[in-house]
Scaffold this motif. Structure first.
Motif, PDB file in Angstrom:
ATOM      1  N   SER A 235      -8.549  -6.730  18.049  1.00  0.00           N
ATOM      2  CA  SER A 235      -8.798  -6.801  19.493  1.00  0.00           C
ATOM      3  C   SER A 235      -9.756  -7.932  19.864  1.00  0.00           C
ATOM      4  CB  SER A 235      -9.373  -5.471  19.993  1.00  0.00           C
ATOM      5  OG  SER A 235     -10.746  -5.324  19.642  1.00  0.00           O
ATOM      6  N   LEU A 236     -10.232  -8.698  18.873  1.00  0.00           N
ATOM      7  CA  LEU A 236     -11.205  -9.758  19.150  1.00  0.00           C
ATOM      8  C   LEU A 236     -10.612 -10.840  20.043  1.00  0.00           C
ATOM      9  CD1 LEU A 236     -12.733 -10.117  15.577  1.00  0.00           C
ATOM     10  CD2 LEU A 236     -13.966  -9.330  17.610  1.00  0.00           C
ATOM     11  N   HIS A 237     -11.436 -11.344  20.957  1.00  0.00           N
ATOM     12  CA  HIS A 237     -11.010 -12.410  21.862  1.00  0.00           C
ATOM     13  C   HIS A 237     -12.243 -13.187  22.311  1.00  0.00           C
ATOM     14  CE1 HIS A 237     -12.230  -9.083  24.458  1.00  0.00           C
ATOM     15  NE2 HIS A 237     -12.526  -9.994  25.364  1.00  0.00           N
ATOM     16  N   PRO A 238     -12.063 -14.429  22.768  1.00  0.00           N
ATOM     17  CA  PRO A 238     -13.208 -15.196  23.273  1.00  0.00           C
ATOM     18  C   PRO A 238     -13.802 -14.521  24.504  1.00  0.00           C
ATOM     19  CG  PRO A 238     -11.349 -16.640  22.830  1.00  0.00           C
ATOM     20  CD  PRO A 238     -10.830 -15.237  22.760  1.00  0.00           C
ATOM     21  N   ILE A 239     -15.113 -14.484  24.585  1.00  0.00           N
ATOM     22  CA  ILE A 239     -15.762 -13.885  25.736  1.00  0.00           C
ATOM     23  C   ILE A 239     -15.594 -14.803  26.944  1.00  0.00           C
ATOM     24  CG2 ILE A 239     -18.049 -14.924  25.359  1.00  0.00           C
ATOM     25  CD1 ILE A 239     -19.228 -12.172  26.159  1.00  0.00           C
ATOM     26  N   GLY A 240     -15.532 -14.227  28.130  1.00  0.00           N
ATOM     27  CA  GLY A 240     -15.381 -15.029  29.339  1.00  0.00           C
ATOM     28  C   GLY A 240     -13.943 -15.448  29.550  1.00  0.00           C
ATOM     29  N   ASN A 241     -13.750 -16.604  30.160  1.00  0.00           N
ATOM     30  CA  ASN A 241     -12.411 -17.081  30.517  1.00  0.00           C
ATOM     31  C   ASN A 241     -11.997 -18.277  29.682  1.00  0.00           C
ATOM     32  OD1 ASN A 241     -12.075 -15.183  32.648  1.00  0.00           O
ATOM     33  ND2 ASN A 241     -13.421 -16.432  33.925  1.00  0.00           N
ATOM     34  N   ASP A 242     -12.175 -18.171  28.378  1.00  0.00           N
ATOM     35  CA  ASP A 242     -11.831 -19.273  27.488  1.00  0.00           C
ATOM     36  C   ASP A 242     -10.332 -19.244  27.196  1.00  0.00           C
ATOM     37  OD1 ASP A 242     -13.360 -20.541  24.440  1.00  0.00           O
ATOM     38  OD2 ASP A 242     -11.731 -21.305  25.656  1.00  0.00           O
ATOM     39  N   LYS A 243      -9.527 -19.609  28.189  1.00  0.00           N
ATOM     40  CA  LYS A 243      -8.080 -19.510  28.060  1.00  0.00           C
ATOM     41  C   LYS A 243      -7.507 -20.537  27.091  1.00  0.00           C
ATOM     42  CE  LYS A 243      -7.522 -17.657  32.718  1.00  0.00           C
ATOM     43  NZ  LYS A 243      -6.913 -17.858  34.046  1.00  0.00           N
ATOM     44  N   ALA A 244      -8.265 -21.608  26.834  1.00  0.00           N
ATOM     45  CA  ALA A 244      -7.741 -22.662  25.969  1.00  0.00           C
ATOM     46  C   ALA A 244      -7.488 -22.164  24.563  1.00  0.00           C
ATOM     47  CB  ALA A 244      -8.728 -23.831  25.929  1.00  0.00           C
ATOM     48  N   HIS A 245      -8.297 -21.192  24.098  1.00  0.00           N
ATOM     49  CA  HIS A 245      -8.168 -20.723  22.724  1.00  0.00           C
ATOM     50  C   HIS A 245      -7.393 -19.425  22.610  1.00  0.00           C
ATOM     51  CE1 HIS A 245     -10.872 -23.877  21.728  1.00  0.00           C
ATOM     52  NE2 HIS A 245     -11.924 -23.308  22.266  1.00  0.00           N
ATOM     53  N   THR A 246      -7.225 -18.711  23.710  1.00  0.00           N
ATOM     54  CA  THR A 246      -6.644 -17.379  23.639  1.00  0.00           C
ATOM     55  C   THR A 246      -5.251 -17.342  23.033  1.00  0.00           C
ATOM     56  OG1 THR A 246      -7.979 -16.680  25.521  1.00  0.00           O
ATOM     57  CG2 THR A 246      -6.049 -15.342  24.991  1.00  0.00           C
ATOM     58  N   PRO A 247      -4.291 -18.227  23.418  1.00  0.00           N
ATOM     59  CA  PRO A 247      -2.958 -18.139  22.829  1.00  0.00           C
ATOM     60  C   PRO A 247      -2.965 -18.295  21.323  1.00  0.00           C
ATOM     61  CG  PRO A 247      -2.938 -19.505  24.807  1.00  0.00           C
ATOM     62  CD  PRO A 247      -4.378 -19.250  24.460  1.00  0.00           C
ATOM     63  N   ALA A 248      -3.758 -19.233  20.801  1.00  0.00           N
ATOM     64  CA  ALA A 248      -3.786 -19.468  19.361  1.00  0.00           C
ATOM     65  C   ALA A 248      -4.340 -18.269  18.618  1.00  0.00           C
ATOM     66  CB  ALA A 248      -4.635 -20.705  19.054  1.00  0.00           C
ATOM     67  N   LEU A 249      -5.265 -17.560  19.246  1.00  0.00           N
ATOM     68  CA  LEU A 249      -5.899 -16.443  18.567  1.00  0.00           C
ATOM     69  C   LEU A 249      -5.091 -15.165  18.665  1.00  0.00           C
ATOM     70  CD1 LEU A 249      -9.586 -17.038  19.556  1.00  0.00           C
ATOM     71  CD2 LEU A 249      -8.710 -16.907  17.238  1.00  0.00           C
ATOM     72  N   THR A 250      -4.317 -15.003  19.724  1.00  0.00           N
ATOM     73  CA  THR A 250      -3.643 -13.729  19.938  1.00  0.00           C
ATOM     74  C   THR A 250      -2.183 -13.739  19.530  1.00  0.00           C
ATOM     75  OG1 THR A 250      -3.137 -14.374  22.212  1.00  0.00           O
ATOM     76  CG2 THR A 250      -5.168 -13.133  21.848  1.00  0.00           C
ATOM     77  N   ALA A 251      -1.699 -14.834  18.985  1.00  0.00           N
ATOM     78  CA  ALA A 251      -0.285 -14.921  18.636  1.00  0.00           C
ATOM     79  C   ALA A 251       0.120 -13.853  17.638  1.00  0.00           C
ATOM     80  CB  ALA A 251       0.019 -16.310  18.069  1.00  0.00           C
ATOM     81  N   ASN A 252      -0.769 -13.536  16.680  1.00  0.00           N
ATOM     82  CA  ASN A 252      -0.438 -12.565  15.642  1.00  0.00           C
ATOM     83  C   ASN A 252      -1.068 -11.202  15.879  1.00  0.00           C
ATOM     84  OD1 ASN A 252       0.991 -14.501  14.130  1.00  0.00           O
ATOM     85  ND2 ASN A 252      -0.935 -15.288  13.307  1.00  0.00           N
ATOM     86  N   ALA A 253      -1.756 -11.051  17.007  1.00  0.00           N
ATOM     87  CA  ALA A 253      -2.485  -9.804  17.243  1.00  0.00           C
ATOM     88  C   ALA A 253      -1.632  -8.811  18.011  1.00  0.00           C
ATOM     89  CB  ALA A 253      -3.765 -10.091  18.042  1.00  0.00           C
ATOM     90  N   PRO A 254      -1.777  -7.509  17.722  1.00  0.00           N
ATOM     91  CA  PRO A 254      -1.051  -6.493  18.483  1.00  0.00           C
ATOM     92  C   PRO A 254      -1.645  -6.335  19.868  1.00  0.00           C
ATOM     93  CG  PRO A 254      -2.574  -5.460  16.970  1.00  0.00           C
ATOM     94  CD  PRO A 254      -2.623  -6.938  16.685  1.00  0.00           C
ATOM     95  N   ALA A 255      -0.934  -5.661  20.750  1.00  0.00           N
ATOM     96  CA  ALA A 255      -1.449  -5.423  22.092  1.00  0.00           C
ATOM     97  C   ALA A 255      -2.748  -4.646  22.004  1.00  0.00           C
ATOM     98  CB  ALA A 255      -0.428  -4.630  22.906  1.00  0.00           C
ATOM     99  N   PRO A 256      -3.779  -5.035  22.781  1.00  0.00           N
ATOM    100  CA  PRO A 256      -5.063  -4.348  22.705  1.00  0.00           C
ATOM    101  C   PRO A 256      -4.956  -2.906  23.144  1.00  0.00           C
ATOM    102  CG  PRO A 256      -5.003  -5.827  24.596  1.00  0.00           C
ATOM    103  CD  PRO A 256      -3.781  -6.105  23.776  1.00  0.00           C
ATOM    104  N   GLU A 257      -5.776  -2.055  22.516  1.00  0.00           N
ATOM    105  CA  GLU A 257      -5.784  -0.656  22.882  1.00  0.00           C
ATOM    106  C   GLU A 257      -6.706  -0.445  24.078  1.00  0.00           C
ATOM    107  OE1 GLU A 257      -6.129   2.202  19.949  1.00  0.00           O
ATOM    108  OE2 GLU A 257      -4.999   1.104  18.428  1.00  0.00           O
ATOM    109  N   LYS A 258      -6.781   0.773  24.512  1.00  0.00           N
ATOM    110  CA  LYS A 258      -7.607   1.115  25.657  1.00  0.00           C
ATOM    111  C   LYS A 258      -9.043   0.688  25.405  1.00  0.00           C
ATOM    112  CE  LYS A 258      -8.616   5.111  28.574  1.00  0.00           C
ATOM    113  NZ  LYS A 258      -8.442   6.557  28.719  1.00  0.00           N
ATOM    114  N   PRO A 259      -9.695  -0.056  26.342  1.00  0.00           N
ATOM    115  CA  PRO A 259     -11.054  -0.526  26.125  1.00  0.00           C
ATOM    116  C   PRO A 259     -11.999   0.614  25.816  1.00  0.00           C
ATOM    117  CG  PRO A 259     -10.092  -1.551  28.068  1.00  0.00           C
ATOM    118  CD  PRO A 259      -9.139  -0.490  27.622  1.00  0.00           C
ATOM    119  N   ALA A 260     -12.996   0.301  24.962  1.00  0.00           N
ATOM    120  CA  ALA A 260     -13.937   1.346  24.557  1.00  0.00           C
ATOM    121  C   ALA A 260     -14.728   1.878  25.736  1.00  0.00           C
ATOM    122  CB  ALA A 260     -14.891   0.792  23.502  1.00  0.00           C
TER     123      ALA A 260
END
Length: 326
Positions: A176-201
Protein backbone atom coordinates in the motif's frame (compact mmCIF):
# COMPACT_ATOMS: atom_id res chain seq x y z
CA UNK A 1 23.93 -17.08 3.48
CA UNK A 2 21.79 -14.04 2.62
CA UNK A 3 23.86 -13.24 -0.46
CA UNK A 4 20.71 -12.32 -2.38
CA UNK A 5 20.07 -9.45 0.01
CA UNK A 6 23.33 -7.57 -0.45
CA UNK A 7 23.26 -4.27 -2.26
CA UNK A 8 26.57 -2.98 -3.52
CA UNK A 9 27.84 -1.07 -0.53
CA UNK A 10 28.83 2.45 -1.43
CA UNK A 11 32.27 3.54 -0.30
CA UNK A 12 31.48 6.25 2.21
CA UNK A 13 28.97 6.69 5.01
CA UNK A 14 28.67 10.42 5.61
CA UNK A 15 27.39 11.72 8.91
CA UNK A 16 23.79 12.72 9.36
CA UNK A 17 23.20 15.99 11.18
CA UNK A 18 20.48 18.38 12.32
CA UNK A 19 17.89 15.88 13.50
CA UNK A 20 14.42 17.31 14.19
CA UNK A 21 10.96 16.09 15.13
CA UNK A 22 8.45 16.60 12.34
CA UNK A 23 4.95 15.82 11.04
CA UNK A 24 3.68 14.10 7.90
CA UNK A 25 2.81 17.54 6.52
CA UNK A 26 6.47 18.51 6.91
CA UNK A 27 7.45 15.58 4.67
CA UNK A 28 5.27 17.01 1.89
CA UNK A 29 7.51 20.09 1.81
CA UNK A 30 10.69 18.09 1.10
CA UNK A 31 11.95 17.82 -2.48
CA UNK A 32 12.76 14.13 -2.02
CA UNK A 33 10.06 11.45 -2.31
CA UNK A 34 8.79 10.15 1.04
CA UNK A 35 6.58 7.07 1.28
CA UNK A 36 3.65 6.32 3.58
CA UNK A 37 1.21 3.38 3.73
CA UNK A 38 -2.50 3.68 2.95
CA UNK A 39 -3.12 0.44 4.87
CA UNK A 40 -2.04 -0.32 8.43
CA UNK A 41 -2.68 -3.33 10.63
CA UNK A 42 -5.43 -2.56 13.13
CA UNK A 43 -3.97 -0.79 16.14
CA UNK A 44 -0.95 0.79 14.45
CA UNK A 45 -0.93 4.57 14.87
CA UNK A 46 1.58 7.22 13.87
CA UNK A 47 4.07 7.69 16.72
CA UNK A 48 7.06 9.55 15.35
CA UNK A 49 8.25 11.42 12.25
CA UNK A 50 11.82 12.66 11.99
CA UNK A 51 13.72 14.68 9.39
CA UNK A 52 17.52 14.67 9.38
CA UNK A 53 20.05 16.16 6.99
CA UNK A 54 22.93 14.25 5.46
CA UNK A 55 26.42 15.74 5.55
CA UNK A 56 27.38 17.64 2.38
CA UNK A 57 30.63 16.59 0.74
CA UNK A 58 33.26 19.05 -0.47
CA UNK A 59 32.42 18.53 -4.14
CA UNK A 60 28.68 19.04 -3.60
CA UNK A 61 26.58 22.20 -3.52
CA UNK A 62 27.08 23.53 0.00
CA UNK A 63 23.79 25.44 -0.18
CA UNK A 64 21.64 22.43 -1.14
CA UNK A 65 20.34 20.56 1.95
CA UNK A 66 20.15 16.78 1.66
CA UNK A 67 17.17 15.62 3.74
CA UNK A 68 16.43 12.12 5.02
CA UNK A 69 13.29 10.98 6.81
CA UNK A 70 12.04 8.24 9.11
CA UNK A 71 8.53 7.29 10.27
CA UNK A 72 7.40 4.97 13.04
CA UNK A 73 3.94 3.54 13.64
CA UNK A 74 3.08 1.50 16.74
CA UNK A 75 0.22 0.12 18.82
CA UNK A 76 1.73 1.16 22.14
CA UNK A 77 3.10 -2.19 23.21
CA UNK A 78 4.33 -4.96 20.88
CA UNK A 79 3.63 -4.03 17.24
CA UNK A 80 5.55 -1.50 15.13
CA UNK A 81 6.13 -0.59 11.48
CA UNK A 82 9.12 1.60 10.64
CA UNK A 83 10.31 3.39 7.50
CA UNK A 84 13.90 4.59 7.14
CA UNK A 85 15.78 6.34 4.34
CA UNK A 86 19.41 6.72 3.30
CA UNK A 87 21.28 8.57 0.57
CA UNK A 88 24.39 6.41 0.29
CA UNK A 89 26.68 4.19 2.31
CA UNK A 90 24.04 1.48 2.57
CA UNK A 91 24.85 -2.18 2.99
CA UNK A 92 22.82 -5.25 3.91
CA UNK A 93 19.87 -4.62 6.26
CA UNK A 94 18.76 -8.25 6.20
CA UNK A 95 20.96 -9.54 9.00
CA UNK A 96 19.68 -10.97 12.27
CA UNK A 97 21.69 -12.06 15.28
CA UNK A 98 19.89 -15.42 15.59
CA UNK A 99 20.05 -16.51 11.94
CA UNK A 100 19.36 -20.15 12.83
CA UNK A 101 15.85 -19.07 13.88
CA UNK A 102 15.31 -16.74 10.90
CA UNK A 103 13.76 -17.35 7.50
CA UNK A 104 13.97 -15.47 4.19
CA UNK A 105 11.32 -14.79 1.58
CA UNK A 106 10.52 -12.56 -1.39
CA UNK A 107 7.39 -10.46 -1.90
CA UNK A 108 5.99 -8.21 -4.60
CA UNK A 109 6.09 -4.51 -3.78
CA UNK A 110 5.52 -1.16 -5.49
CA UNK A 111 9.32 -1.04 -5.88
CA UNK A 112 9.46 -4.44 -7.60
CA UNK A 113 10.80 -7.58 -5.92
CA UNK A 114 11.54 -7.07 -2.26
CA UNK A 115 13.59 -9.46 -0.13
CA UNK A 116 12.98 -9.76 3.58
CA UNK A 117 14.03 -11.82 6.56
CA UNK A 118 11.99 -12.57 9.68
CA UNK A 119 12.03 -14.51 12.92
CA UNK A 120 10.86 -16.90 14.21
CA UNK A 121 10.62 -19.28 11.28
CA UNK A 122 7.26 -20.23 9.78
CA UNK A 123 4.86 -18.35 7.54
CA UNK A 124 2.12 -18.10 10.17
CA UNK A 125 1.94 -16.14 13.40
CA UNK A 126 3.20 -12.76 14.55
CA UNK A 127 6.92 -12.21 14.11
CA UNK A 128 9.40 -10.85 16.62
CA UNK A 129 11.12 -9.00 13.79
CA UNK A 130 10.77 -8.45 10.04
CA UNK A 131 13.39 -6.54 8.00
CA UNK A 132 13.53 -5.76 4.27
CA UNK A 133 16.51 -4.99 2.13
CA UNK A 134 17.06 -1.42 0.93
CA UNK A 135 15.07 -0.45 -2.17
CA UNK A 136 15.75 2.53 -4.44
CA UNK A 137 13.13 5.04 -5.54
CA UNK A 138 12.66 6.36 -9.12
CA UNK A 139 14.82 9.43 -8.43
CA UNK A 140 17.69 7.22 -7.27
CA UNK A 141 17.31 4.95 -10.29
CA UNK A 142 17.31 7.96 -12.61
CA UNK A 143 20.37 9.61 -11.07
CA UNK A 144 22.38 6.38 -10.95
CA UNK A 145 21.33 5.53 -14.49
CA UNK A 146 22.83 8.78 -15.78
CA UNK A 147 25.96 8.77 -13.60
CA UNK A 148 26.61 5.55 -11.62
CA UNK A 149 29.45 7.08 -9.58
CA UNK A 150 27.65 10.30 -8.71
CA UNK A 151 26.35 11.24 -5.28
CA UNK A 152 22.53 11.31 -5.35
CA UNK A 153 20.76 14.59 -4.74
CA UNK A 154 17.06 13.66 -4.87
CA UNK A 155 17.33 9.87 -4.96
CA UNK A 156 17.00 7.86 -1.76
CA UNK A 157 17.11 4.27 -0.54
CA UNK A 158 14.18 3.18 1.64
CA UNK A 159 14.13 0.39 4.23
CA UNK A 160 11.18 -1.10 6.10
CA UNK A 161 10.91 -3.14 9.29
CA UNK A 162 8.27 -4.34 11.74
CA UNK A 163 7.71 -6.17 15.00
CA UNK A 164 4.68 -7.98 16.42
CA UNK A 165 2.76 -8.50 13.15
CA UNK A 166 2.46 -11.34 10.64
CA UNK A 167 4.27 -11.57 7.31
CA UNK A 168 0.88 -11.32 5.57
CA UNK A 169 0.06 -8.08 7.40
CA UNK A 170 3.54 -6.73 6.65
CA UNK A 171 3.09 -7.53 2.95
CA UNK A 172 -0.24 -5.66 2.84
CA UNK A 173 1.37 -2.58 4.37
CA UNK A 174 4.29 -2.71 1.93
CA UNK A 175 1.99 -3.09 -1.07
CA UNK A 176 0.00 0.00 0.00
CA UNK A 177 3.06 2.30 0.06
CA UNK A 178 2.82 5.47 -2.02
CA UNK A 179 4.52 8.89 -2.20
CA UNK A 180 3.11 11.31 0.34
CA UNK A 181 1.26 14.33 -1.04
CA UNK A 182 0.54 14.75 -4.74
CA UNK A 183 3.68 13.27 -6.24
CA UNK A 184 1.91 12.01 -9.36
CA UNK A 185 5.12 11.80 -11.37
CA UNK A 186 6.25 8.69 -9.49
CA UNK A 187 2.94 7.05 -8.69
CA UNK A 188 2.44 5.04 -11.93
CA UNK A 189 5.91 3.51 -11.76
CA UNK A 190 5.43 2.50 -8.16
CA UNK A 191 1.90 1.14 -8.36
CA UNK A 192 2.13 -0.86 -11.57
CA UNK A 193 2.72 -4.12 -9.67
CA UNK A 194 0.78 -3.26 -6.53
CA UNK A 195 -2.70 -4.60 -5.71
CA UNK A 196 -5.61 -2.26 -5.11
CA UNK A 197 -5.20 -0.58 -1.70
CA UNK A 198 -7.32 -1.86 1.14
CA UNK A 199 -9.52 0.23 3.37
CA UNK A 200 -7.40 3.00 4.97
CA UNK A 201 -6.33 2.34 8.53
CA UNK A 202 -7.93 5.61 9.64
CA UNK A 203 -11.32 4.06 8.88
CA UNK A 204 -10.61 1.06 11.08
CA UNK A 205 -10.50 0.73 14.83
CA UNK A 206 -7.34 2.33 16.18
CA UNK A 207 -6.84 -0.41 18.77
CA UNK A 208 -6.37 -4.15 18.63
CA UNK A 209 -7.95 -4.87 22.00
CA UNK A 210 -10.90 -7.21 22.46
CA UNK A 211 -14.09 -5.37 23.59
CA UNK A 212 -14.41 -7.89 26.45
CA UNK A 213 -11.50 -6.08 28.12
CA UNK A 214 -13.66 -2.99 28.62
CA UNK A 215 -16.50 -5.15 29.92
CA UNK A 216 -14.13 -6.09 32.76
CA UNK A 217 -13.78 -2.38 33.62
CA UNK A 218 -17.52 -1.63 33.73
CA UNK A 219 -19.65 -2.78 36.66
CA UNK A 220 -22.97 -4.56 36.22
CA UNK A 221 -25.90 -2.24 35.47
CA UNK A 222 -27.47 -3.24 38.82
CA UNK A 223 -24.31 -2.25 40.72
CA UNK A 224 -23.18 1.23 41.67
CA UNK A 225 -19.39 1.38 41.56
CA UNK A 226 -17.14 1.57 38.48
CA UNK A 227 -14.48 1.03 37.34
CA UNK A 228 -14.12 -2.50 38.70
CA UNK A 229 -10.77 -3.38 37.11
CA UNK A 230 -8.29 -0.55 36.56
CA UNK A 231 -5.31 -2.53 35.22
CA UNK A 232 -5.46 -5.48 32.82
CA UNK A 233 -2.70 -7.77 31.54
CA UNK A 234 -2.78 -7.40 27.73
CA UNK A 235 -0.30 -10.23 27.21
CA UNK A 236 -2.80 -12.61 28.79
CA UNK A 237 -5.66 -11.15 26.73
CA UNK A 238 -3.72 -11.78 23.53
CA UNK A 239 -2.89 -15.39 24.43
CA UNK A 240 -6.21 -16.45 26.01
CA UNK A 241 -8.12 -17.23 22.82
CA UNK A 242 -10.93 -19.11 24.57
CA UNK A 243 -11.92 -16.26 26.87
CA UNK A 244 -11.24 -13.57 24.24
CA UNK A 245 -12.53 -15.39 21.18
CA UNK A 246 -12.20 -13.37 17.97
CA UNK A 247 -14.84 -15.30 16.00
CA UNK A 248 -17.55 -12.76 16.82
CA UNK A 249 -15.44 -9.67 16.08
CA UNK A 250 -16.26 -7.36 13.20
CA UNK A 251 -15.54 -3.78 12.16
CA UNK A 252 -18.51 -1.47 11.53
CA UNK A 253 -17.26 2.00 10.66
CA UNK A 254 -15.42 3.36 13.70
CA UNK A 255 -16.78 0.62 15.97
CA UNK A 256 -15.07 -2.67 16.79
CA UNK A 257 -17.95 -4.99 17.74
CA UNK A 258 -18.07 -8.34 19.52
CA UNK A 259 -21.42 -10.10 19.07
CA UNK A 260 -22.61 -12.09 22.09
CA UNK A 261 -23.60 -15.63 21.09
CA UNK A 262 -27.21 -16.71 21.67
CA UNK A 263 -28.40 -13.38 23.13
CA UNK A 264 -28.29 -10.98 20.18
CA UNK A 265 -26.34 -8.56 22.36
CA UNK A 266 -22.96 -6.96 21.76
CA UNK A 267 -19.95 -5.20 23.23
CA UNK A 268 -18.34 -2.47 21.16
CA UNK A 269 -16.02 0.52 21.33
CA UNK A 270 -14.67 3.30 19.17
CA UNK A 271 -11.57 5.43 19.61
CA UNK A 272 -12.23 9.10 20.35
CA UNK A 273 -8.63 10.23 20.90
CA UNK A 274 -5.20 8.62 20.58
CA UNK A 275 -1.85 10.17 21.40
CA UNK A 276 1.21 7.99 21.82
CA UNK A 277 0.33 5.29 24.37
CA UNK A 278 -2.72 7.19 25.68
CA UNK A 279 -6.22 6.45 24.40
CA UNK A 280 -9.76 7.68 24.99
CA UNK A 281 -12.64 5.43 23.89
CA UNK A 282 -16.41 5.24 24.06
CA UNK A 283 -17.58 1.79 25.18
CA UNK A 284 -21.12 0.41 24.85
CA UNK A 285 -22.66 -2.95 25.66
CA UNK A 286 -26.07 -4.52 25.19
CA UNK A 287 -27.26 -7.78 26.72
CA UNK A 288 -29.88 -8.41 24.05
CA UNK A 289 -32.59 -6.01 25.24
CA UNK A 290 -33.31 -2.33 24.70
CA UNK A 291 -30.83 -0.92 27.24
CA UNK A 292 -27.36 0.04 25.95
CA UNK A 293 -25.21 1.56 28.74
CA UNK A 294 -22.22 3.62 27.61
CA UNK A 295 -19.06 4.92 29.23
CA UNK A 296 -16.01 6.96 28.27
CA UNK A 297 -12.72 5.38 29.32
CA UNK A 298 -9.22 6.84 29.13
CA UNK A 299 -6.18 4.64 29.62
CA UNK A 300 -2.46 4.24 29.05
CA UNK A 301 -0.67 1.15 27.76
CA UNK A 302 2.43 0.58 29.89
CA UNK A 303 5.05 -2.02 30.76
CA UNK A 304 5.02 -3.85 34.08
CA UNK A 305 7.75 -6.02 35.61
CA UNK A 306 6.30 -8.93 37.58
CA UNK A 307 7.27 -12.41 38.73
CA UNK A 308 5.42 -15.40 37.28
CA UNK A 309 5.95 -18.74 39.02
CA UNK A 310 9.03 -17.22 40.64
CA UNK A 311 10.61 -15.98 37.38
CA UNK A 312 10.81 -12.30 36.34
CA UNK A 313 8.91 -11.23 33.23
CA UNK A 314 7.73 -8.04 31.51
CA UNK A 315 4.10 -7.61 30.52
CA UNK A 316 2.06 -4.86 28.88
CA UNK A 317 -0.93 -3.57 30.79
CA UNK A 318 -3.91 -1.35 30.14
CA UNK A 319 -4.09 1.14 33.04
CA UNK A 320 -7.28 3.17 33.43
CA UNK A 321 -6.68 6.89 34.06
CA UNK A 322 -10.23 8.26 33.69
CA UNK A 323 -13.74 6.80 33.72
CA UNK A 324 -17.09 8.50 33.04
CA UNK A 325 -20.42 6.70 32.83
CA UNK A 326 -22.96 8.26 30.46
Amino acid sequence: MLSCFVLSALPFLWPTVLSSAATLDDLKQLEITCYVPSYLTRGLLLQNVEITYDGIQENEDQNHPLPLYSIQYGNGWNATFTIESAREGVGDRNIMAAEENAEETEIKSPFGRMYLIYRPKGKDGRKDEIITNWVSDPNMNGEKGKAPDSHPVLGRFHGFSATGITVTEFTKIIQSLHPIGNDKAHTPALTANAPAPEKPAAEKSALKIHPKVFNMIDSWVSDAESPVATEINLNAVEKNGNQFNEDGLKQDGDWLIYSLPDTGGFMRYRVLEAKGNHYKIEYQENGGGTLTPASTIEFDIEKRHIRLNGSPMTIHVLRVTSYNQK
